[in-house]
Design an enzyme around this catalytic site. Sequence first.
Site, PDB file in Angstrom:
ATOM      1  N   LYS A  74       0.864  -1.192   0.000  1.00 11.27           N
ATOM      2  CA  LYS A  74       0.000   0.000   0.000  1.00 11.27           C
ATOM      3  C   LYS A  74       0.887   1.223   0.000  1.00 11.27           C
ATOM      4  O   LYS A  74       2.016   1.191   0.500  1.00 11.27           O
ATOM      5  CB  LYS A  74      -0.866   0.016   1.266  1.00 11.27           C
ATOM      6  CG  LYS A  74      -2.091   0.877   1.141  1.00 11.27           C
ATOM      7  CD  LYS A  74      -3.158   0.129   0.376  1.00 11.27           C
ATOM      8  CE  LYS A  74      -4.527   0.711   0.506  1.00 11.27           C
ATOM      9  NZ  LYS A  74      -5.546  -0.325   0.210  1.00 11.27           N
ATOM     10  N   GLY A  97     -20.500   6.087   4.077  1.00  8.52           N
ATOM     11  CA  GLY A  97     -19.551   6.290   2.976  1.00  8.52           C
ATOM     12  C   GLY A  97     -20.275   6.204   1.656  1.00  8.52           C
ATOM     13  O   GLY A  97     -20.972   5.226   1.378  1.00  8.52           O
ATOM     14  N   GLY A 112     -19.109   2.710  -1.664  1.00  6.61           N
ATOM     15  CA  GLY A 112     -20.452   2.768  -1.100  1.00  6.61           C
ATOM     16  C   GLY A 112     -21.537   2.874  -2.160  1.00  6.61           C
ATOM     17  O   GLY A 112     -22.586   2.245  -2.067  1.00  6.61           O
ATOM     18  N   GLY A 144     -18.677   7.020  -1.451  1.00 13.94           N
ATOM     19  CA  GLY A 144     -17.677   7.187  -2.506  1.00 13.94           C
ATOM     20  C   GLY A 144     -17.870   6.078  -3.519  1.00 13.94           C
ATOM     21  O   GLY A 144     -18.958   5.494  -3.625  1.00 13.94           O
ATOM     22  N   ASN A 145     -16.821   5.762  -4.237  1.00  9.78           N
ATOM     23  CA  ASN A 145     -16.891   4.739  -5.276  1.00  9.78           C
ATOM     24  C   ASN A 145     -17.409   3.406  -4.727  1.00  9.78           C
ATOM     25  O   ASN A 145     -18.234   2.738  -5.344  1.00  9.78           O
ATOM     26  CB  ASN A 145     -15.497   4.578  -5.897  1.00  9.78           C
ATOM     27  CG  ASN A 145     -15.472   3.479  -6.926  1.00  9.78           C
ATOM     28  OD1 ASN A 145     -15.194   2.335  -6.604  1.00  9.78           O
ATOM     29  ND2 ASN A 145     -15.813   3.800  -8.162  1.00  9.78           N
TER      30      ASN A 145
HETATM   31  N1  GLU Z   1      -7.589  -0.124  -2.644  1.00 13.47           N
HETATM   32  C1  GLU Z   1      -8.215  -1.374  -2.948  1.00 13.47           C
HETATM   33  C2  GLU Z   1      -8.210  -2.288  -1.742  1.00 13.47           C
HETATM   34  O1  GLU Z   1      -8.031  -1.849  -0.637  1.00 13.47           O
HETATM   35  C3  GLU Z   1      -7.681  -2.058  -4.191  1.00 13.47           C
HETATM   36  C4  GLU Z   1      -6.267  -1.837  -4.511  1.00 13.47           C
HETATM   37  C5  GLU Z   1      -5.848  -2.372  -5.890  1.00 13.47           C
HETATM   38  O2  GLU Z   1      -6.707  -2.591  -6.717  1.00 13.47           O
HETATM   39  O3  GLU Z   1      -4.649  -2.544  -6.066  1.00 13.47           O
HETATM   40  O4  GLU Z   1      -8.453  -3.447  -1.845  1.00 13.47           O
END
Ligand code: GLU
Length: 406
Positions: A103, A215, A220, A217-218
């Site tokens: 991350k 939430g 929710g 956003g995308n």
């Molecule tokens: N941010 C998303 C997660 O927490 C997906 C991350 C990604 O697709 O690499 O699962």
Amino acid sequence: MQNPFENAKKQLELAASIAKFDHNFIERLKSPDRYVEVSIPVMMDNGKQKIFTGFRSQHNNSRGPYKGGIRYFEQVNLDEIRALSFWMTFKNAVVNIPFGGSKGGIIFDPKKVSKAELERITRGYVKKIFHLIGPEIDCPGPDVGAGSQIMDWIMDEYSRLSGKKQLAASTGKTLSNGGSNGREEATGFGGGVVLREVIAKNLISSERKTIAIQGFGNVGKFLAEAVRELGWKIVALSDSRGGVYNENGIDLSLAEAHKKKTGALRDLSDSKNISNEELLELDVDVLVPAALENVFTLENAPKVKAKMIFEMANGPTTPEADEVFYKNNKIVIPDILANSGGVATSYFEWYQNMHNEKWTTKEVLEKLEKLMSQVFADVFLVQQKYKTTFRNAAYILALERIQEKM
Ligand code: GLU
């Protein structure tokens, strides 16, 4: 504020103790393989230089290249990024895609910079972590505050620096830049499939069929659509500025239009304004945190009336709150299961990029649906075997899969 990385380690220890995993194996998973903090010098529109702080944490790559999103958020910090990278390792193992976990993040509010500045911040970040990432090393994807345009810039900057076009250098891109059909709706859609399986197994039954989502956003938004298709009623919704409640069900298109026009959900016609705290304590069947971590703590968990907590956000429940939910007979469907449809579709995107293919939306969503119901079935089997929580079951399943490769 609780340290999410400490919380993540507590979850691991608990699950490991139930299925008796090797101590050394578990110890190794308690710290990321590597994490960096970088300074990103950016020339702002006013001609002054500003230094931004970015992070990337690579937790484990025994199952494949590191994979995980990038978070653009004012309050992001290294412990949060380390925790989120940790959860990605387990999520990717649960959903059974050949990736490890990582991350990243940058401390700033993307809404407070111009588009040109946003691009320079993003490209500056890629320059600083260029030697650590790549399609077969570590592949960034979208997360809070970082959508498809940013993923395009990441891929483009990576390609530029490496001297050749590499579409698979990021996922979550726009369709014209190597993005996958279905990626945008994938997390919410995948959550809908898991919820459908949960209902099919009679884990939750109700005449009222009410849901509250924190939430919008995308994640929710698309979950709300999936829930509506299951015939359930969304009685409450919220964003960072507050929520709205209508016991007869909120009209989603109305809510979307209102949010688009005013920038917030508040004051939606035919609904009553409520606070985010009130939303969490509503008497609904299913409560869906779909925003950030540490939403449920020792303080508010005892006040939760919902029968089920369905985690679309990463890390919304602290271990202490988990214990309260367990004692109060609440079922928690954990993040690493419920929201794994997003990264699963990132894998589909990566695969299409690597093989020069383009799948239709129908193909992507069919594959995703099949995968998500399989994932739920896999976790359910482990849950039945150990007679434990779904979180522990998901961790145990992931640990078995990671151990095999380590
Ligand atoms: N941010 C998303 C997660 O927490 C997906 C991350 C990604 O697709 O690499 O699962």
